[in-house]
Design an enzyme around this catalytic site. Structure first.
Site, mmCIF file in Angstrom:
data_model
loop_
_atom_site.group_PDB
_atom_site.id
_atom_site.type_symbol
_atom_site.label_atom_id
_atom_site.label_comp_id
_atom_site.label_asym_id
_atom_site.label_seq_id
_atom_site.Cartn_x
_atom_site.Cartn_y
_atom_site.Cartn_z
ATOM 1 N N ARG A 59 0.872 -1.183 0.000
ATOM 2 C CA ARG A 59 0.000 0.000 0.000
ATOM 3 C C ARG A 59 0.905 1.228 0.000
ATOM 4 O O ARG A 59 1.833 1.317 0.802
ATOM 5 C CB ARG A 59 -0.939 -0.024 1.206
ATOM 6 C CG ARG A 59 -1.909 -1.209 1.160
ATOM 7 C CD ARG A 59 -2.989 -1.085 2.207
ATOM 8 N NE ARG A 59 -3.945 -0.044 1.868
ATOM 9 C CZ ARG A 59 -4.883 0.389 2.708
ATOM 10 N NH1 ARG A 59 -4.958 -0.107 3.925
ATOM 11 N NH2 ARG A 59 -5.750 1.324 2.339
ATOM 12 N N CYS A 123 -13.214 6.972 10.211
ATOM 13 C CA CYS A 123 -12.463 5.738 9.949
ATOM 14 C C CYS A 123 -12.231 4.966 11.254
ATOM 15 O O CYS A 123 -13.056 5.033 12.192
ATOM 16 C CB CYS A 123 -11.157 6.066 9.225
ATOM 17 S SG CYS A 123 -10.397 4.612 8.460
ATOM 18 N N ASP A 192 -2.321 8.768 8.258
ATOM 19 C CA ASP A 192 -1.500 7.816 7.497
ATOM 20 C C ASP A 192 -0.140 8.417 7.219
ATOM 21 O O ASP A 192 0.879 7.728 7.255
ATOM 22 C CB ASP A 192 -2.200 7.428 6.199
ATOM 23 C CG ASP A 192 -3.288 6.415 6.487
ATOM 24 O OD1 ASP A 192 -4.407 6.839 6.824
ATOM 25 O OD2 ASP A 192 -3.008 5.207 6.448
ATOM 26 N N ASN A 202 -5.056 11.241 5.337
ATOM 27 C CA ASN A 202 -5.817 10.260 6.118
ATOM 28 C C ASN A 202 -7.000 9.790 5.268
ATOM 29 O O ASN A 202 -7.198 10.250 4.129
ATOM 30 C CB ASN A 202 -6.281 10.900 7.433
ATOM 31 C CG ASN A 202 -6.833 9.886 8.407
ATOM 32 O OD1 ASN A 202 -6.217 8.857 8.664
ATOM 33 N ND2 ASN A 202 -8.019 10.131 8.946
HETATM 34 C C1 RUB Z 1 -6.982 3.676 7.867
HETATM 35 C C2 RUB Z 1 -6.937 5.135 8.189
HETATM 36 C C3 RUB Z 1 -6.626 5.510 9.610
HETATM 37 C C4 RUB Z 1 -5.134 5.774 9.733
HETATM 38 C C5 RUB Z 1 -4.697 5.929 11.175
HETATM 39 O O1 RUB Z 1 -7.090 3.435 6.492
HETATM 40 O O2 RUB Z 1 -7.069 5.994 7.360
HETATM 41 O O3 RUB Z 1 -7.313 6.663 9.991
HETATM 42 O O4 RUB Z 1 -4.411 4.708 9.154
HETATM 43 O O5 RUB Z 1 -4.909 4.733 11.878
HETATM 44 P P1 RUB Z 1 -7.158 1.926 5.953
HETATM 45 P P2 RUB Z 1 -3.963 4.334 13.113
HETATM 46 O O6 RUB Z 1 -8.267 1.232 6.695
HETATM 47 O O7 RUB Z 1 -7.437 2.086 4.488
HETATM 48 O O8 RUB Z 1 -5.814 1.280 6.223
HETATM 49 O O9 RUB Z 1 -4.091 5.462 14.100
HETATM 50 O O10 RUB Z 1 -4.524 3.045 13.641
HETATM 51 O O11 RUB Z 1 -2.590 4.193 12.597
#
Ligand code: RUB
Length: 316
Positions: A59, A123, A192, A202
């Site tokens: 990814r 999310c 992200d 994000n």
């Molecule tokens: C997940 C997403 C989350 C960030 C942060 O996208 O956008 O908001 O990754 O998450 P996907 P964390 O489901 O497409 O991977 O705080 O757990 O790192």
């Protein structure tokens, strides 16, 4: 267990989103590289480079994956055995960083949550939820408004997690964000990637939420470990936004229509002007400080980003 199959399987799990979320992906990549290092018994450099590339090409958007792999791959040693030991040690260090950072972010972020707050989230972010859960465990009476986060409905994971924790939560469709914005006291999302100029990448829809929050004068906070900051952007590199299969968002009969294109970007960019605060494990900072985090915390050698090495850090 075949070491190469282990990496192929792990890469597939990230690609198909069986393992998802920037922190989980990063930790899983470090765990996989550690297992791989333990299993292989020759050509350490060549083989680990293969494994690193395999994991990297899963990814494109979350820089946490790059930082995790880069951290483990910055091993050193005079021979294969020493290199193996160092790679394993570095993987363990990174894994510990993921866990301690999430906890610390929870503690720091929870101080910004007042008793009685209604918090909106988008999310499913382990860092954002760490803040929310910590505030709840401190005895603050809070409620959450969670978006469903189409097309993959990570919001369903969020409401399940909050429900198990005993936190009242309202699930809404993504397009109802403005409708509910006046009822919330703050927004907290994860990250992200954070770029050198403080922009946030994000889950798709985040930037619309930030726009609504600004217009309604609702504070917009980001919970992000320092390994979500991108050293690559310091060297001018643009963040690649993953565009996923249109089948995730529309049925076949729509996809087959003439003159209709269906697009499915998975992330978007929120400019720093819309972000009030980034809560990291080393403090709550304004987005303008992203450059300092990248320099001081992630470090680098040389001017070519291929040579960037995530330097030693303090975790506790
Ligand atoms: C997940 C997403 C989350 C960030 C942060 O996208 O956008 O908001 O990754 O998450 P996907 P964390 O489901 O497409 O991977 O705080 O757990 O790192």
């Amino acid at each position: 267990m075949d070491a190469f199959k282990l990496v192929e399987d792990a890469a597939m799990k990230i690609k198909t989103m069986e393992v998802r979320g920037a922190a989980r992906i990063a930790k899983f990549a470090a765990e996989t590289l550690k297992r791989f290092a333990e299993l292989i018994d020759k050509d350490f450099d060549k083989n680990t480079k293969w494994a690193a590339e395999k994991l990297m090409n899963t990814r494109p958007t979350a820089v946490s994956l790059f930082n995790a792999i880069n951290y483990v791959m910055s091993y050193s040693g005079r021979n294969d055995e020493e290199k193996k030991m160092d790679a394993i040690r570095r993987a363990d260090e990174f894994i510990r960083w993921v866990d301690t950072a999430r906890k610390k972010i929870g503690e720091i972020g929870a101080k910004r949550i007042k008793d009685g707050y209604v918090i909106m989230t988008h999310c499913n972010s382990s860092a954002a939820l760490s803040v929310i859960k910590t505030a709840h465990r401190m005895g603050k009476k809070i409620e959450v408004v969670a978006t469903e986060s189409r097309p993959r409905y990570q919001g369903h994971l969020t409401v399940k997690e909050l429900s198990e924790e005993g936190i009242p939560v309202t699930l809404i469709v993504d397009s109802a964000v403005r409708y509910f914005m006046n009822d919330v006291d703050c927004v907290i999302v994860g990250a992200d990637t954070i770029t050198v100029n403080g922009a946030l990448i994000n889950k798709i829809g985040t930037s619309q939420i930030a726009l609504c929050a600004k217009e309604a004068r609702v504070p917009f906070m980001v919970a992000a470990e320092t390994y979500k900051f991108s050293p690559k952007t310091l060297f001018g590199e643009l963040v690649v936004i993953e565009e996923r299969d249109p089948e995730e968002v529309a049925p076949k009969d729509i996809l087959n229509l003439k003159n209709v294109k269906v697009r499915n970007p998975a992330f978007d960019v929120t400019p720093r002007d819309y972000i009030d605060l980034i809560i990291t494990e080393i403090g709550a900072i304004p987005p303008e400080m992203a450059y300092v985090i990248i320099r001081e915390r992630l470090g680098y050698t040389g001017i070519n980003y291929d040579e960037i090495k995530v330097s030693a850090m303090h975790f506790d």
